[in-house]
Design an enzyme around this catalytic site. Structure first.
Site, short mmCIF file in Angstrom:
data_model
loop_
_atom_site.label_atom_id
_atom_site.label_comp_id
_atom_site.label_asym_id
_atom_site.label_seq_id
_atom_site.Cartn_x
_atom_site.Cartn_y
_atom_site.Cartn_z
CG HIS A 25 36.37 75.80 25.20
ND1 HIS A 25 35.39 75.81 24.23
CD2 HIS A 25 35.73 75.78 26.39
CE1 HIS A 25 34.20 75.79 24.80
NE2 HIS A 25 34.38 75.78 26.12
CB CYS A 26 36.98 80.01 21.25
SG CYS A 26 38.49 79.79 20.30
CB ALA A 27 34.52 77.63 17.62
#
Length: 332
Positions: free
Chosen positions: A90-92
């Protein structure tokens, strides 16, 4: 599209955004055991107590070096999959950084191109769109054939050098001396040059064909809006543009933005350089520009079986130490 999406295929690999971490039921249902966070943040440790967690602190900007992390992120993902659990990357927003890391993993595992991996990923998460800088890095990773050691790869090292030069240019400065990459010191000693560029006065070899920087003469438009091209066989370029070479070291390490290049043997002015770039006589800009004037050199076909030593170009230390060097290996 859900907050957490499974990458199509048999892998228990998932992608999502930051809010995915609060979807406890979804994480449990996907049997997530490993979480890879690709962003700069201060993690809430309570969210990761039940997972193996890895953080790669990068911003979603084009000049961020995410390429250097691909081997470690690939290993983390593979370890999670080998353990039988699910992996969440995941990232933002689950759009650029996390997508880039997943694409790199798919490329390495299945030996596919960046575009093929992106197309596969978008089947589950259509919003995935690595920024242009990350797409360039994925292309370089593909060109390198997804090695386990990225940082020792010559393609990566050259890319890092070019980034350093670009950063220096943006600051209006020459690159730092220790960061200049002299290509003949990293060359493949087994690669045969097609021709040599020799000083017309003293015959000292100044460059080999593999160190030439290609550029194409720019087409231009006349007042009648017709695209003009050079006549067949015509050469508009008055210079050869080359990579930095070891004989240029005393001049290029002075920290000047531009200057002259002299033959190291007879001291004849044979060219010039400009880190900010220069416009070739063919109307094309070359950046950075290290040029040798065609009027000061002769192009000579390389002799069969003769390596870079004979041409007066420095070879890598391992090649210099080779016990198999044949006769006639003195510099010209």
């Amino acid at each position: 599209m859900a907050l957490i999406d499974k990458v199509p295929g048999e892998l228990k690999l998932h992608i999502g955004g930051l809010f995915t971490l609060r979807r406890k039921e979804a994480l449990k249902e996907a049997n997530i055991t490993h979480v890879l966070s690709v962003l700069r943040f201060t993690p809430d440790e309570k969210l990761f107590n039940s997972f193996r967690h890895m953080v790669v602190e990068v911003d979603d900007v084009e000049d961020e070096n995410l390429l250097q992390h691909f081997p470690s992120t690939n290993n983390f993902i593979q370890d999670g999959l080998d353990g039988g659990g699910g992996v969440l990357v995941h990232c933002a927003m689950g759009k650029s950084r996390s997508a880039t890391v997943v694409i790199a993993f798919l490329m390495a595992k299945y030996h596919i191109s960046p575009s093929e991996a992106l197309a596969q990923l978008r089947q589950a998460r259509p919003m995935c769109e690595p920024n242009s800088g990350f797409m360039e890095q994925l292309s370089i990773y593909y060109q390198m054939q997804t090695p386990e050691n990225v940082e020792e790869n010559p393609v990566y090292q050259r890319w890092v050098y070019q980034r350093e030069v670009e950063l220096s240019r943006a600051c209006g400065q020459a690159p730092e001396a220790e960061k200049i990459r002299f290509e003949d010191e990293h060359a493949d000693s087994q690669k045969q040059a097609d021709f040599e560029l020799r000083c017309r006065k003293c015959r000292r070899t100044l460059a080999m064909s593999q160190f030439l920087v290609d550029h194409k003469p720019r087409t231009f438009q006349s007042d009648q809006t017709e695209i003009q091209t050079p006549p067949a066989g015509a050469s508009l370029c008055a210079h050869y543009f080359v990579d930095p070479l070891s004989w240029m070291r005393p001049e290029l390490e002075q920290g000047k933005l531009d200057g002259r290049l002299e033959c190291p043997k007879c001291k004849t002015n044979v060219g010039k350089y400009a880190w900010q770039g220069m416009k070739c006589s063919c109307n094309e800009w070359v950046v950075p520009a290290i040029s040798i004037s065609k009027s000061r050199i002769d192009e000579v076909k390389s002799r069969t079986g003769v390596g870079a030593d004979v041409a007066g170009i420095r070879r890598p230390p391992a090649a210099l130490a080779s016990p198999n060097r044949g006769p006639g290996t003195q510099n010209l």
